[in-house]
Design an enzyme around this catalytic site. Structure first.
Site, PDB file in Angstrom:
ATOM      1  N   ASP A 325      58.380 -51.548 -78.263  1.00  0.00           N
ATOM      2  CA  ASP A 325      58.903 -50.231 -78.600  1.00  0.00           C
ATOM      3  C   ASP A 325      58.366 -49.229 -77.577  1.00  0.00           C
ATOM      4  O   ASP A 325      57.369 -49.501 -76.903  1.00  0.00           O
ATOM      5  CB  ASP A 325      58.448 -49.858 -80.016  1.00  0.00           C
ATOM      6  CG  ASP A 325      58.897 -48.469 -80.421  1.00  0.00           C
ATOM      7  OD1 ASP A 325      60.070 -48.142 -80.203  1.00  0.00           O
ATOM      8  OD2 ASP A 325      58.051 -47.711 -80.932  1.00  0.00           O
ATOM      9  N   ASP A 527      60.115 -49.983 -86.926  1.00  0.00           N
ATOM     10  CA  ASP A 527      59.811 -51.226 -86.206  1.00  0.00           C
ATOM     11  C   ASP A 527      59.493 -52.390 -87.149  1.00  0.00           C
ATOM     12  O   ASP A 527      59.458 -53.540 -86.707  1.00  0.00           O
ATOM     13  CB  ASP A 527      58.609 -51.025 -85.274  1.00  0.00           C
ATOM     14  CG  ASP A 527      58.901 -50.034 -84.166  1.00  0.00           C
ATOM     15  OD1 ASP A 527      60.032 -50.065 -83.651  1.00  0.00           O
ATOM     16  OD2 ASP A 527      58.012 -49.238 -83.828  1.00  0.00           O
TER      17      ASP A 527
END
Length: 780
Positions: A325, A527
């Protein structure tokens, strides 16, 4: 989360079994050692029958628990090599080789005790984490302070943390300051100071005087509780590398029985068969693999990396694809001041001071960044009056008698903006930055540019990961494509997937997982599904990202992405040592079996030889506890202190870099007396603050780092940058001397002076970035 009670029950049962085993193994070791020694004394005194009796009793003492261990393994579906130990013990009793039986009994007890001690040592940090968990909190109500169960603490409660006590829940400091030891959470040995208003995490230890903290989370939602939940599940159970050892045992056991039977059949001697069984008794041998894995878990925990189980550690060691990420993982996850722009006649420091003064009471993330930067630069912030805040627009208040506003500004009448403001807009577009505009008494006075910066340890981390065997690195982000591609270009990533939804991230993870063992690293709630979908999910959990931490296999409890490279290095080393230990021990046992089968090793000598093999293999597995110096160069304590010192000085010198850029911009706008004054002020900052810093780096930091980096040549290019910084600074000084002599800047000076300042700004920013990436990341 429905499986958590089951996991906890299993953990409790495992702990109970471990306690029972811990009591039995030392007793068995004492009994078998006494039997061997007592029989030896009797034999030396000529009482051979008595010696055989004592040795036989020692053998029988080991047979009973050994049979229990074998039956327990069979109930779990494993016919392990402990079965060979039982056969060998029974064989020695059957053929009257009591000395060999006593040696095997001692070997079995020693191996079990050594393995148990290894596991206790390896899991020490994880147990300490559990034992460290606070149970009560001291809550202040008015003038009274009472101890209450931690479960009763609510958000908003005012808590008192005494010296040496553990911060019970996440909160914000209400006292002037708090001095904390966060080593349990982060692995950092240095104490940190948290001023009023800064967040503190549960689990940190108060290393100073008593302070008050306002709870911002309950016990269940606090950082430490999440880490403890993970730690309770940590262990080496069912790691793939351990199953690999079980597969070794699946063919080793029948091979042993076949060799023993063949030796008996061809020689007609049952003693040879017993000798084969004796040297093939590697009771702790195949336990060496879990010892190595648990040692790896322990080593990782000391660096602030909590790994859920041995399977995650082993899988991490085989990973070939890394998905990251962006926000909070490759970047810091919170905006920082990139630059401060000032209108003509205003200093950047005054712009930052006024903006931070009004923003002191704002909860907005940009406001907090402005206030933190002002405090880092040592600016005195007056308390504003009549503060109001309009959501989405900004804050307004009175500072030093002036009406000051910071935030978004309405378009200027007629759509016209000053040239300097247009330059700020352009730069914000180019840098992907947000802008907070400052107005004083209705006049546009300056702007603060903010951006979520790249972590300075990210480039080094990715280089280390590629060296470790990571072949493909991709970024998965919900952010816009432009800033994502800019970060990817700086880091040299293999690809970028931007503007992804959580479902899009999961799809990307599954696609990559179909090609290779895949690791996903993230920090936010969005996430969590992707972390759960990967072979190994890694959460940046330093700021209490509960959802992602619960979904992850590994949690980095310190806010540093380079801990990921440390974890991969530890995982690869632990897996390599585990396989070495299992295979090496079995090869040595096979060689000893061949010698025993042809009559070269009698049972007693074979027992001594196998004892040495088993101890050597387990000691080899314990190497996974040690630091791998090749993965992270070791700094001396003095060098580490210097790194921390100069890293802090870099933060303090950001305003000097801003001043250099602002002075160059002034010369580009209106090169009059105000611009000359800005250059004079910049030169003063360079002379008084920046150049002494560069000199100290050259003569203190670089020599201290040279042994770690392989010699002075490693810092030669950085020294060359110091020379260029000093050269450009002298050139600026010469221009100022000429300007003083002639009463102002001559037109012929402008281009060169402007080039010097812009060049100095570029060299300084690049130099700072290189030092932060290459040197400051060496400190643990």
């Amino acid at each position: 989360m429905s499986h958590t009670p089951v996991r906890l029950r299993r953990t409790t049962a495992a702990i109970t079994a471990a306690i029972a085993s811990a009591r039995l193994e030392p007793v068995l070791l004492a009994v078998t050692a006494a039997a061997l020694a007592g029989g030896g004394v009797a034999w030396l005194l000529g009482a051979h029958d008595a010696a055989d009796l004592v040795w036989a009793l020692g053998t029988v003492a080991a047979v009973v628990p050994a049979v229990a261990w074998v039956l327990a393994a069979l109930r779990r579906g494993h016919a392990g090599v402990d079965l060979i130990a039982v056969l060998a013990l029974g064989g020695t009793l059957a053929v009257g080789e009591y000395l060999a039986g006593s040696l095997i009994a001692l070997m079995l007890a020693t191996g079990r005790t050594l393995e148990a001690a290894a596991r206790r040592r390896a899991s020490h940090d994880l147990r300490a984490l559990l034992e460290h968990a606070p149970r009560v909190a001291r809550r202040r109500t008015g003038d009274e302070v009472a101890a209450v169960p931690l479960a009763e603490v609510a958000v908003g409660d005012l808590l008192v943390v005494g010296p040496g006590e553990v911060v019970p829940v996440d909160g914000r400091v209400e006292s002037a300051a708090a001095v904390l030891d966060e080593s349990v959470l982060t692995g950092e040995s240095l104490q940190v100071e948290r001023p009023r208003g800064e967040p503190v995490r549960s689990g940190a230890v108060n290393a100073g005087g008593a302070f008050e903290v306002r709870a911002t989370a309950t016990e269940r939602d606090s950082t430490y509780a999440g880490i403890v939940r993970l730690a309770r599940q940590a262990g080496a159970e069912s790691a793939p590398v351990v199953r690999l050892a079980d597969r070794y045992a699946a063919w080793f056991l029948p091979l042993t029985l076949a060799v023993a039977g063949l030796a008996w059949l061809l020689s007609g001697s049952a003693v040879r068969a017993v000798a084969v069984l004796v040297v093939a008794t590697p009771c702790p041998l195949l336990l060496a693999a879990p010892v190595a894995v648990v040692s790896g878990l322990s080593r990782a925990s000391r660096l602030g990396v909590v790994i859920r189980d041995g399977g995650a550690l082993e899988t991490l060691g085989r990973a070939r694809t890394l998905l990251l990420d962006k926000t909070g993982t490759l970047t810091g996850g919170r905006p920082r001041v990139l630059d401060v722009a000032a209108a003509p006649g205003t200093r950047p420091a005054d712009v930052l001071r006024l903006a931070a003064s009004v923003d002191q009471f704002s909860p907005h993330v940009l406001a907090r960044a402005i206030v933190e930067t002002a405090r880092e630069r040592g600016l005195a912030l007056p308390v504003p009056a009549d503060v109001t805040e309009e959501p989405g627009r900004g804050a307004t208040g009175r500072v030093d008698g002036h009406l000051v506003s910071i935030g978004r500004t309405a378009p200027a009448p007629g759509g016209e903006r000053p040239a300097w403001a247009e330059a700020v807009d352009n730069r914000a577009l180019l840098d992907g930055a947000a802008v907070a505009w400052l107005t004083v008494d209705g006049r546009l006075a300056g702007a603060v540019l903010l951006r979520d910066p790249l972590r300075y340890d990210a480039p080094r981390t990715l280089r280390r990961l590629r060296t470790a065997g990571i072949e493909r690195v991709l970024m998965l982000t919900g952010d816009r494509a432009a800033p994502a591609h800019e970060v990817a270009a700086v880091l040299g990533l293999d690809g970028v997937l931007a503007e992804l939804t959580p479902a899009g991230k999961v799809a990307a993870v599954r696609d990559e997982r179909a090609r290779a063992v895949t690791v996903m690293v993230g920090d936010g709630v969005n996430d969590a599904p992707a972390l759960a979908a990967a072979d190994v999910g890694v959460a940046m959990g330093a700021r209490g990202a509960t959802a992602s931490s619960e979904a992850a296999d590994i949690v980095l409890t310190t806010d540093r992405v380079d801990r990921l490279a440390d974890a991969v290095s530890i995982a690869q080393r632990a897996r390599r040592i585990a396989v070495q230990s299992a295979l090496g021990g079995m090869v040595m046992s096979l060689a000893a079996m061949a010698a025993a089968a042809v009559g070269l090793l009698p049972p007693a000598v074979g027992a001594l030889l196998q004892e040495g093999i088993d101890v050597a293999v387990i000691l080899n597995a314990l190497r996974a506890l040690r630091v791998d110096r090749a993965a992270r160069p070791a700094l001396t304590p003095a060098a580490e202190a210097l790194v921390h010192r100069f890293a802090a000085e870099h933060d303090d010198l950001r305003d000097v870099l801003d001043s250099v850029r602002a002075a160059a911009d002034r010369l580009s706008g209106a090169p009059g007396p105000d611009a000359l004054a800005a250059v004079e002020e910049t030169h003063r900052l360079l002379t008084e603050r920046l150049l002494p810093h560069e000199y100290a780096e050259e003569h203190e930091l670089y020599p201290a780092l040279a042994p770690t980096l392989g010699g002075p040549e490693a810092t030669a290019t950085m020294s060359r940058a110091h020379t260029e910084i000093e050269r450009l600074s002298r050139r600026v000084a010469t221009h100022l001397e000429l300007a003083r002599a002639s009463g102002g800047l001559a037109p012929g000076q402008l281009d060169d002076l402007r080039s010097c300042l812009y060049g100095l700004n570029t060299v300084l920013r690049l130099h700072f970035t290189q030092e932060e990436e290459n040197y400051f990341t060496l400190a643990p």
